[in-house]
Design an enzyme around this catalytic site. Sequence first.
Site, PDB file in Angstrom:
ATOM      1  N   ARG A   1       0.730  -1.280   0.066  1.00 51.50           N
ATOM      2  CA  ARG A   1       0.079  -0.137   0.054  1.00 51.50           C
ATOM      3  C   ARG A   1       0.712   1.391  -0.003  1.00 51.50           C
ATOM      4  NH1 ARG A   1      -3.345  -3.383   3.572  1.00 51.50           N
ATOM      5  NH2 ARG A   1      -4.922  -4.068   2.328  1.00 51.50           N
TER       6      ARG A   1
ATOM      7  N   LYS B   1       2.220  11.039 -11.864  1.00 52.16           N
ATOM      8  CA  LYS B   1       1.509  10.127 -12.396  1.00 52.16           C
ATOM      9  C   LYS B   1       2.320   8.754 -12.679  1.00 52.16           C
ATOM     10  CE  LYS B   1      -1.449  13.113 -15.506  1.00 52.16           C
ATOM     11  NZ  LYS B   1      -2.031  13.181 -16.782  1.00 52.16           N
TER      12      LYS B   1
ATOM     13  N   GLU C   1       8.434  17.785 -25.386  1.00 53.84           N
ATOM     14  CA  GLU C   1       7.706  18.153 -23.980  1.00 53.84           C
ATOM     15  C   GLU C   1       8.335  19.704 -23.315  1.00 53.84           C
ATOM     16  OE1 GLU C   1       5.196  16.573 -22.694  1.00 53.84           O
ATOM     17  OE2 GLU C   1       5.372  14.354 -23.138  1.00 53.84           O
TER      18      GLU C   1
ATOM     19  N   LYS D   1       5.844  22.855 -14.738  1.00 58.48           N
ATOM     20  CA  LYS D   1       4.899  21.743 -14.390  1.00 58.48           C
ATOM     21  C   LYS D   1       4.574  21.706 -12.853  1.00 58.48           C
ATOM     22  CE  LYS D   1       4.079  16.951 -14.651  1.00 58.48           C
ATOM     23  NZ  LYS D   1       4.365  15.598 -15.115  1.00 58.48           N
TER      24      LYS D   1
ATOM     25  N   GLU E   1      -5.700  16.083 -11.304  1.00 53.36           N
ATOM     26  CA  GLU E   1      -6.344  16.461 -12.462  1.00 53.36           C
ATOM     27  C   GLU E   1      -7.717  16.544 -12.411  1.00 53.36           C
ATOM     28  OE1 GLU E   1      -4.046  15.015 -16.338  1.00 53.36           O
ATOM     29  OE2 GLU E   1      -5.651  13.824 -16.365  1.00 53.36           O
TER      30      GLU E   1
ATOM     31  N   ARG F   1      -4.630  20.907 -14.659  1.00 56.94           N
ATOM     32  CA  ARG F   1      -3.612  19.880 -15.094  1.00 56.94           C
ATOM     33  C   ARG F   1      -3.523  19.389 -16.292  1.00 56.94           C
ATOM     34  NH1 ARG F   1      -0.233  15.242 -11.407  1.00 56.94           N
ATOM     35  NH2 ARG F   1       0.999  14.800 -13.098  1.00 56.94           N
TER      36      ARG F   1
ATOM     37  N   ASN G   1      -1.700  17.824 -20.973  1.00 53.59           N
ATOM     38  CA  ASN G   1      -1.743  16.869 -21.962  1.00 53.59           C
ATOM     39  C   ASN G   1      -1.972  17.419 -23.499  1.00 53.59           C
ATOM     40  OD1 ASN G   1      -1.986  14.840 -20.072  1.00 53.59           O
ATOM     41  ND2 ASN G   1      -4.139  15.269 -19.449  1.00 53.59           N
TER      42      ASN G   1
ATOM     43  N   HIS H   1      -1.317  15.343 -26.398  1.00 54.87           N
ATOM     44  CA  HIS H   1      -1.031  13.905 -25.879  1.00 54.87           C
ATOM     45  C   HIS H   1      -2.321  12.952 -26.516  1.00 54.87           C
ATOM     46  CE1 HIS H   1       1.918  15.284 -23.681  1.00 54.87           C
ATOM     47  NE2 HIS H   1       2.254  14.250 -23.063  1.00 54.87           N
TER      48      HIS H   1
ATOM     49  N   HIS I   1      -0.732   9.813 -28.120  1.00 54.01           N
ATOM     50  CA  HIS I   1      -1.131   8.562 -27.597  1.00 54.01           C
ATOM     51  C   HIS I   1      -1.318   7.628 -28.748  1.00 54.01           C
ATOM     52  CE1 HIS I   1      -1.005   9.488 -23.061  1.00 54.01           C
ATOM     53  NE2 HIS I   1       0.055   9.563 -23.392  1.00 54.01           N
TER      54      HIS I   1
ATOM     55  N   HIS J   1       7.309   8.535 -27.856  1.00 53.15           N
ATOM     56  CA  HIS J   1       6.510   9.442 -27.074  1.00 53.15           C
ATOM     57  C   HIS J   1       6.604  10.770 -27.411  1.00 53.15           C
ATOM     58  CE1 HIS J   1       3.545  10.539 -23.755  1.00 53.15           C
ATOM     59  NE2 HIS J   1       4.420  11.534 -23.550  1.00 53.15           N
TER      60      HIS J   1
HETATM   61  P1  NAD Z   1      12.348   5.330 -22.277  1.00 57.37           P
HETATM   62  O1  NAD Z   1      12.210   5.417 -20.683  1.00 57.37           O
HETATM   63  O2  NAD Z   1      11.803   4.353 -23.017  1.00 57.37           O
HETATM   64  O3  NAD Z   1      13.834   5.862 -22.528  1.00 57.37           O
HETATM   65  C1  NAD Z   1      14.163   5.779 -23.900  1.00 57.37           C
HETATM   66  C2  NAD Z   1      15.341   4.985 -24.176  1.00 57.37           C
HETATM   67  O4  NAD Z   1      16.370   5.559 -23.716  1.00 57.37           O
HETATM   68  C3  NAD Z   1      15.360   3.662 -23.465  1.00 57.37           C
HETATM   69  O5  NAD Z   1      16.024   2.634 -24.390  1.00 57.37           O
HETATM   70  C4  NAD Z   1      16.369   3.834 -22.271  1.00 57.37           C
HETATM   71  O6  NAD Z   1      17.095   2.627 -22.007  1.00 57.37           O
HETATM   72  C5  NAD Z   1      17.624   5.018 -22.849  1.00 57.37           C
HETATM   73  N1  NAD Z   1      18.159   5.575 -21.869  1.00 57.37           N
HETATM   74  C6  NAD Z   1      17.435   6.197 -20.762  1.00 57.37           C
HETATM   75  N2  NAD Z   1      18.347   7.096 -20.169  1.00 57.37           N
HETATM   76  C7  NAD Z   1      19.640   6.964 -21.082  1.00 57.37           C
HETATM   77  C8  NAD Z   1      20.725   7.666 -21.089  1.00 57.37           C
HETATM   78  N3  NAD Z   1      21.124   8.744 -20.006  1.00 57.37           N
HETATM   79  N4  NAD Z   1      21.762   7.451 -21.826  1.00 57.37           N
HETATM   80  C9  NAD Z   1      21.315   6.420 -22.645  1.00 57.37           C
HETATM   81  N5  NAD Z   1      20.253   6.028 -22.943  1.00 57.37           N
HETATM   82  C10 NAD Z   1      19.217   6.278 -22.102  1.00 57.37           C
HETATM   83  O7  NAD Z   1      11.564   6.717 -22.629  1.00 57.37           O
HETATM   84  P2  NAD Z   1      11.368   8.133 -22.060  1.00 57.37           P
HETATM   85  O8  NAD Z   1      11.129   8.948 -23.567  1.00 57.37           O
HETATM   86  O9  NAD Z   1      12.045   8.831 -21.052  1.00 57.37           O
HETATM   87  O10 NAD Z   1       9.843   8.214 -21.446  1.00 57.37           O
HETATM   88  C11 NAD Z   1       8.628   7.683 -22.285  1.00 57.37           C
HETATM   89  C12 NAD Z   1       7.521   7.063 -21.291  1.00 57.37           C
HETATM   90  O11 NAD Z   1       7.275   7.948 -20.189  1.00 57.37           O
HETATM   91  C13 NAD Z   1       6.080   6.729 -21.924  1.00 57.37           C
HETATM   92  O12 NAD Z   1       5.646   5.628 -21.573  1.00 57.37           O
HETATM   93  C14 NAD Z   1       5.284   7.854 -21.340  1.00 57.37           C
HETATM   94  O13 NAD Z   1       3.945   7.390 -21.528  1.00 57.37           O
HETATM   95  C15 NAD Z   1       5.885   8.219 -20.169  1.00 57.37           C
HETATM   96  N6  NAD Z   1       5.212   9.566 -19.740  1.00 57.37           N
HETATM   97  C16 NAD Z   1       5.053   9.785 -18.406  1.00 57.37           C
HETATM   98  C17 NAD Z   1       4.509  10.816 -18.024  1.00 57.37           C
HETATM   99  C18 NAD Z   1       4.335  10.945 -16.209  1.00 57.37           C
HETATM  100  O14 NAD Z   1       3.840  12.070 -15.895  1.00 57.37           O
HETATM  101  N7  NAD Z   1       4.219  10.034 -15.849  1.00 57.37           N
HETATM  102  C19 NAD Z   1       4.926  12.189 -18.425  1.00 57.37           C
HETATM  103  C20 NAD Z   1       5.377  12.023 -19.803  1.00 57.37           C
HETATM  104  C21 NAD Z   1       5.735  10.519 -20.404  1.00 57.37           C
HETATM  105  N1  GLY Z   2       2.461  14.596 -18.452  1.00 51.87           N
HETATM  106  C1  GLY Z   2       1.308  15.227 -18.135  1.00 51.87           C
HETATM  107  C2  GLY Z   2       1.091  15.395 -16.592  1.00 51.87           C
HETATM  108  O1  GLY Z   2       1.997  15.005 -15.821  1.00 51.87           O
HETATM  109  O2  GLY Z   2      -0.100  15.670 -16.120  1.00 51.87           O
END
Ligand code: NAD
Ligand code: GLY
Length: 365
Positions: free
Chosen positions: A121, A143, A185, A227, A237, A242, A246, A249, A253, A265
């Site tokens: 939890r 998130k 972003e 942010k 949200e 908030r 998006n 997005h 998405h 992404h």
């Molecule tokens: P990712 O986490 O897949 O990383 C991209 C690639 O880069 C991976 O292959 C990883 O191994 C590599 N990598 C990471 N750091 C590295 C570094 N310093 N040097 C070399 N390689 C490295 O992709 P991302 O773009 O970071 O994240 C995308 C995800 O984030 C999506 O799933 C999206 O939905 C999510 N997201 C979440 C939020 C949120 O608020 N929670 C907001 C935006 C996006």
């Molecule tokens: N990436 C959108 C949010 O965190 O609300």
Amino acid sequence: MTLSRFNVRTDSKVYPVIIGQDIIDRIGDLIDGSIGRGFIVTDNVISEIYLDSLIQGLKSSGIETVTKVLQAGESFKTLESVKVLYDFLANELASRSDTLIAFGGGVIGDIAGFVASTFKRGMNLVHVPTTLLAQVDSAVGGKTGVNLSEGKNLVGTFYQPNAVIADVCTLKSLPLDDFVAGLAEVIKYGVIMDHEFFQFLIDNKDEILLRNPELISAIVERALRNKAQIVEEDEREEKGRREILNFGHTVGHAIEICSNHTILHGQAVAIGMVEEARIAVRMGKLDSSILETLIYSLSLFGLSTKIPSGIDVSQLSVIMKQDKKVRNGQLTIPILVGLGKTRMMVVDSVNNLNLVRRNGDDKQC
Ligand code: NAD
Ligand code: GLY
């Protein structure tokens, strides 16, 4: 060690965001209070480059660690990975006073955040983001979640971390496509709420693309302060605030899913921002010159602004019906009404978005 530090003050938690250069191997000094044992979750790419430094940085402050390495990539952002982490934590007898350390990009952050919020939890969570996207967006705000085959992020929670520690020097090794995708972003904050920042990004384009660490630190801080301001106003949200984060997005998405995650992404969000700005122009809410400025600016940084020709546009609408923002078949999305100004509005039935198909590469849906 040059550091920027500020607090995010949400209803559920107040936590520090620390941004610096070459701080991974001194990370233990930056974490306040006792964190128990550190359960590091990372992926197979990052573990090869930075894991030893992180472990050393924690060990030198007396923090004992155990590590689980997941496969890198969006296709592993699944309930199967969640189960792997639950088993790992249970087998290692992790307790609620121990800390899950999400060391990686947005994929690792989202999975690990979800696990931290649900295991026993809720256990402590520290984000150590290593992609630009994770540093400017996903690590802050709480998130968490994973994908189902029916849609992105369909399972998740809101769960704020105890701290976010971003070392911009880790971005040096980030592949160019991932770095540029993260810039989408960054540009988004300028477009939706910070016109001055938007201009700053354009004016400093060359140094940004060279990943000048001073400049990147400044950008990460400005993006995250933007942010944090939104998250502090509307943590879950629920207040119509908030959701402006998006922007781009809803379409983005759908493009990600339609391309079977071959489109990153941030890249998908860039195309989504253009399509959603186009919707605003059609609604008479946005001057078309701003749409052109947006397209020009995204292109300056090497971001694509067109839906690839291989994407089936009608399939995008089917996918968007699953979007969390659809209520009674109607879609409410952030509508750009000027540079730096966004309002939430009902746009239309998801069947009738008139997305523009453009010639481009040949990604298949
Ligand atoms: P990712 O986490 O897949 O990383 C991209 C690639 O880069 C991976 O292959 C990883 O191994 C590599 N990598 C990471 N750091 C590295 C570094 N310093 N040097 C070399 N390689 C490295 O992709 P991302 O773009 O970071 O994240 C995308 C995800 O984030 C999506 O799933 C999206 O939905 C999510 N997201 C979440 C939020 C949120 O608020 N929670 C907001 C935006 C996006
Ligand atoms: N990436 C959108 C949010 O965190 O609300």
